[in-house]
Write a protein that holds these residues in place. Structure first.
Motif, PDB file in Angstrom:
ATOM      1  N   GLU A  79      12.730 -32.403 -18.704  1.00 49.76           N
ATOM      2  CA  GLU A  79      12.952 -32.983 -19.796  1.00 49.76           C
ATOM      3  C   GLU A  79      11.746 -33.325 -20.715  1.00 49.76           C
ATOM      4  OE1 GLU A  79      15.044 -36.992 -19.094  1.00 49.76           O
ATOM      5  OE2 GLU A  79      15.645 -35.929 -17.256  1.00 49.76           O
ATOM      6  N   LEU A  80      10.417 -33.102 -19.906  1.00 45.36           N
ATOM      7  CA  LEU A  80       9.201 -33.152 -20.794  1.00 45.36           C
ATOM      8  C   LEU A  80       8.610 -31.884 -21.021  1.00 45.36           C
ATOM      9  CD1 LEU A  80       7.633 -36.525 -19.273  1.00 45.36           C
ATOM     10  CD2 LEU A  80       8.754 -36.044 -21.498  1.00 45.36           C
ATOM     11  N   GLY A  81       9.178 -30.726 -20.606  1.00 47.70           N
ATOM     12  CA  GLY A  81       8.886 -29.456 -20.375  1.00 47.70           C
ATOM     13  C   GLY A  81       7.266 -28.922 -20.024  1.00 47.70           C
ATOM     14  N   PHE A  82       6.830 -29.737 -18.966  1.00 45.66           N
ATOM     15  CA  PHE A  82       5.652 -29.099 -18.288  1.00 45.66           C
ATOM     16  C   PHE A  82       6.000 -28.212 -17.364  1.00 45.66           C
ATOM     17  CE2 PHE A  82       4.418 -33.510 -19.572  1.00 45.66           C
ATOM     18  CZ  PHE A  82       3.417 -33.464 -19.557  1.00 45.66           C
ATOM     19  N   SER A  83       5.044 -27.254 -17.177  1.00 45.13           N
ATOM     20  CA  SER A  83       5.217 -26.179 -16.289  1.00 45.13           C
ATOM     21  C   SER A  83       4.379 -26.320 -14.952  1.00 45.13           C
ATOM     22  CB  SER A  83       5.104 -24.827 -16.639  1.00 45.13           C
ATOM     23  OG  SER A  83       3.681 -24.766 -17.391  1.00 45.13           O
ATOM     24  N   ARG A  84       4.914 -25.607 -13.947  1.00 48.30           N
ATOM     25  CA  ARG A  84       4.098 -25.648 -12.541  1.00 48.30           C
ATOM     26  C   ARG A  84       3.036 -24.629 -12.719  1.00 48.30           C
ATOM     27  NH1 ARG A  84       6.156 -28.158  -8.499  1.00 48.30           N
ATOM     28  NH2 ARG A  84       8.155 -29.125  -8.549  1.00 48.30           N
ATOM     29  N   THR A  85       1.819 -24.881 -12.194  1.00 45.73           N
ATOM     30  CA  THR A  85       0.683 -24.024 -12.179  1.00 45.73           C
ATOM     31  C   THR A  85       0.221 -23.983 -10.819  1.00 45.73           C
ATOM     32  OG1 THR A  85      -0.923 -25.491 -13.074  1.00 45.73           O
ATOM     33  CG2 THR A  85       0.098 -24.171 -14.804  1.00 45.73           C
ATOM     34  N   SER A  86      -0.523 -22.736 -10.407  1.00 52.37           N
ATOM     35  CA  SER A  86      -1.274 -22.763  -8.996  1.00 52.37           C
ATOM     36  C   SER A  86      -2.807 -22.749  -9.264  1.00 52.37           C
ATOM     37  CB  SER A  86      -0.550 -22.034  -8.176  1.00 52.37           C
ATOM     38  OG  SER A  86      -0.967 -20.706  -8.695  1.00 52.37           O
ATOM     39  N   ARG A  87      -3.370 -23.156  -8.251  1.00 49.68           N
ATOM     40  CA  ARG A  87      -4.778 -23.145  -8.312  1.00 49.68           C
ATOM     41  C   ARG A  87      -5.196 -21.873  -7.609  1.00 49.68           C
ATOM     42  NH1 ARG A  87      -7.233 -29.031  -6.506  1.00 49.68           N
ATOM     43  NH2 ARG A  87      -5.846 -30.094  -8.003  1.00 49.68           N
TER      44      ARG A  87
END
Length: 88
Positions: A79-87
């Motif tokens: 719904e807010l358009g955030f994406s997953r990232t990894s360190r």
């Protein structure tokens, strides 16, 4: 205006704030929105320490714990358009 549209508008208004204030406000808006869906997330980790120590500790992310994680994840990614990232 739907609750999600209101949340998006409020989040957009945060862009003008300094990063620390933006993080606190962002966490507050998400907490308020999710509480209206009977989910009560709690800020933990670095941001909680930063607030507690009055900015004597700094962090770059926001950690929440919550039941109903699936709804929280759906809100952020779909719904807010955030994406997953990894360190790395």
């Amino acid at each position: 205006m739907t609750p999600i549209d209101r949340l998006k508008k409020e989040l957009t208004s945060l862009l003008q704030l300094p990063i620390r204030e933006r993080m606190f406000e962002f966490a507050g808006l998400l907490t308020e929105y999710m509480a209206s869906h009977n989910i009560k997330p709690v800020v933990v980790g670095g941001l909680a320490v930063e607030l507690y120590t009055l900015n004597h500790y700094t962090t770059h992310d926001i950690d929440f714990i919550s039941r109903g994680w699936e709804q929280f994840d759906k809100l952020l990614t779909e719904e807010l358009g955030f994406s997953r990232t990894s360190r790395e």
